[in-house]
Design a protein around this motif. Sequence first.
Motif, short mmCIF file in Angstrom:
data_model
loop_
_atom_site.label_atom_id
_atom_site.label_comp_id
_atom_site.label_asym_id
_atom_site.label_seq_id
_atom_site.Cartn_x
_atom_site.Cartn_y
_atom_site.Cartn_z
N THR A 10 14.54 -7.11 -3.81
CA THR A 10 15.68 -8.01 -3.64
C THR A 10 15.84 -8.36 -2.17
N LEU A 11 15.88 -9.65 -1.88
CA LEU A 11 16.01 -10.12 -0.49
C LEU A 11 17.08 -11.19 -0.45
N ASP A 12 18.03 -11.06 0.45
CA ASP A 12 19.12 -12.03 0.56
C ASP A 12 19.76 -12.32 -0.81
N GLY A 13 19.90 -11.26 -1.60
CA GLY A 13 20.54 -11.42 -2.91
C GLY A 13 19.66 -12.06 -3.98
N ARG A 14 18.41 -12.39 -3.62
CA ARG A 14 17.50 -12.96 -4.63
C ARG A 14 16.50 -11.92 -5.08
N GLU A 15 16.21 -11.93 -6.38
CA GLU A 15 15.22 -10.98 -6.88
C GLU A 15 13.85 -11.64 -6.98
N PHE A 16 12.85 -10.95 -6.48
CA PHE A 16 11.45 -11.41 -6.56
C PHE A 16 10.61 -10.34 -7.25
N LEU A 17 9.54 -10.77 -7.89
CA LEU A 17 8.55 -9.80 -8.34
C LEU A 17 7.41 -9.80 -7.32
N VAL A 18 6.76 -8.65 -7.16
CA VAL A 18 5.62 -8.57 -6.24
C VAL A 18 4.43 -8.00 -7.00
N LYS A 19 3.32 -8.72 -6.94
CA LYS A 19 2.07 -8.25 -7.54
C LYS A 19 1.41 -7.35 -6.50
N ARG A 20 1.26 -6.06 -6.85
CA ARG A 20 0.90 -5.06 -5.85
C ARG A 20 -0.60 -4.94 -5.60
N ASP A 21 -1.21 -6.02 -5.15
CA ASP A 21 -2.63 -5.97 -4.81
C ASP A 21 -2.89 -5.11 -3.57
N ASP A 22 -1.81 -4.75 -2.86
CA ASP A 22 -1.96 -3.85 -1.71
C ASP A 22 -2.34 -2.44 -2.16
N LEU A 23 -2.09 -2.11 -3.43
CA LEU A 23 -2.32 -0.74 -3.90
C LEU A 23 -3.74 -0.52 -4.43
N ILE A 24 -4.57 -1.58 -4.42
CA ILE A 24 -5.91 -1.47 -5.02
C ILE A 24 -6.76 -0.42 -4.29
N ASP A 25 -6.72 -0.42 -2.96
CA ASP A 25 -7.52 0.51 -2.15
C ASP A 25 -6.94 0.48 -0.74
N PRO A 26 -7.04 1.57 0.04
CA PRO A 26 -6.48 1.54 1.40
C PRO A 26 -7.13 0.47 2.30
N PHE A 27 -8.43 0.23 2.14
CA PHE A 27 -9.13 -0.70 3.03
C PHE A 27 -9.57 -1.99 2.33
N LEU A 28 -9.93 -1.85 1.06
CA LEU A 28 -10.45 -3.00 0.32
C LEU A 28 -9.39 -3.45 -0.67
N ALA A 29 -8.37 -4.15 -0.14
CA ALA A 29 -7.22 -4.47 -0.98
C ALA A 29 -6.82 -5.93 -0.80
N GLY A 30 -5.76 -6.29 -1.49
CA GLY A 30 -5.18 -7.62 -1.31
C GLY A 30 -6.15 -8.72 -1.67
N ASN A 31 -6.00 -9.86 -1.00
CA ASN A 31 -6.84 -10.99 -1.38
C ASN A 31 -8.29 -10.79 -0.96
N LYS A 32 -8.55 -9.87 -0.03
CA LYS A 32 -9.94 -9.62 0.36
C LYS A 32 -10.69 -8.94 -0.79
N TYR A 33 -9.99 -8.09 -1.52
CA TYR A 33 -10.59 -7.51 -2.73
C TYR A 33 -10.91 -8.64 -3.73
N ARG A 34 -9.98 -9.56 -3.91
CA ARG A 34 -10.19 -10.65 -4.86
C ARG A 34 -11.36 -11.53 -4.42
#
Length: 284
Positions: A10-34
Amino acid sequence: MKISPLSKITLDGREFLVKRDDLIDPFLAGNKYRKLYTLLQTPIEKYTTIISYGGTQSNAMLAIAAMCKTKGWKFIYYTKPLSTQQKESSVGNYANALALGMEHREIEHALYRDCIASLRLNLDEATFLVDQGGAVVEAQKGLEVLADELREQLNAHPEIKAVATPSGTGTTAFFLAQALPEYRVYTTPCVGDAAYLKEQMHALGDMPKNLSILQPKKKYHFAKPYEEFYAMYEKLKGEGIEFDLLYAPAMWQALLEQTEEKILYIHSGGVSGNESMLQRYKVN
Ligand SMILES: *Cc1c(COP(=O)(O)O)cnc(C)c1O
């Protein structure tokens, strides 16, 4: 690979969902994994060596180093000359990539362009060149996989019609928009302005109609420390999720200022680079 989960924030009273691609791997994560997905699926025997080039704090560099370590491929990375201070730093993506076995080669400024151009001309069959930032057309497949995961996970959230992810080269946002035509895809340029981003994307194909580029209200230079980026980073962290300091703050700022609907934010990774970036915030 299990599919990365969704979190709420929740940010500034708005709710967002977050796709946790950061959790895939400590080094090989996020869009670089994709973006490296196709290479990750490639049989080990196909290559002996991966080469790439670019900045020495790059998230792509670290992700490629982690991939090569698991594959047993040699990784050669070309950059412009480094300062002694950069070389000696024990934190950050550069130090981590060296620890993963990356071979680093420096090229003099005057020779850099020609030398990088010649890499492409001298490839043998067992060597694969990943362009700067991992901006390979091969990224398409990995973003189709992400689109499939999102489609499935968003079944439970019919109120969400839009997703967001920040852009450097624009490869991620472009292929994601192409693979997810029934959702709006928001992005914001973090390297250069919207015109530059569009130019980069045009090289990949016709602009997908569902892709919306949000132009930041202020001009930012990539990888410079900004007070408001740090404040956004802290605010997000306070809500329970750590994001990177180079891309995510601009994207979140644009979403809060320029959108109103409910949005799913795709965490693009890069948290491993925060340690060295936070040092720069402390110095300034
Ligand atoms: C590389 C990167 C981006 C930009 O991705 P592009 O596909 O080049 O647009 C965004 N966020 C993070 C954290 C990154 O590391």
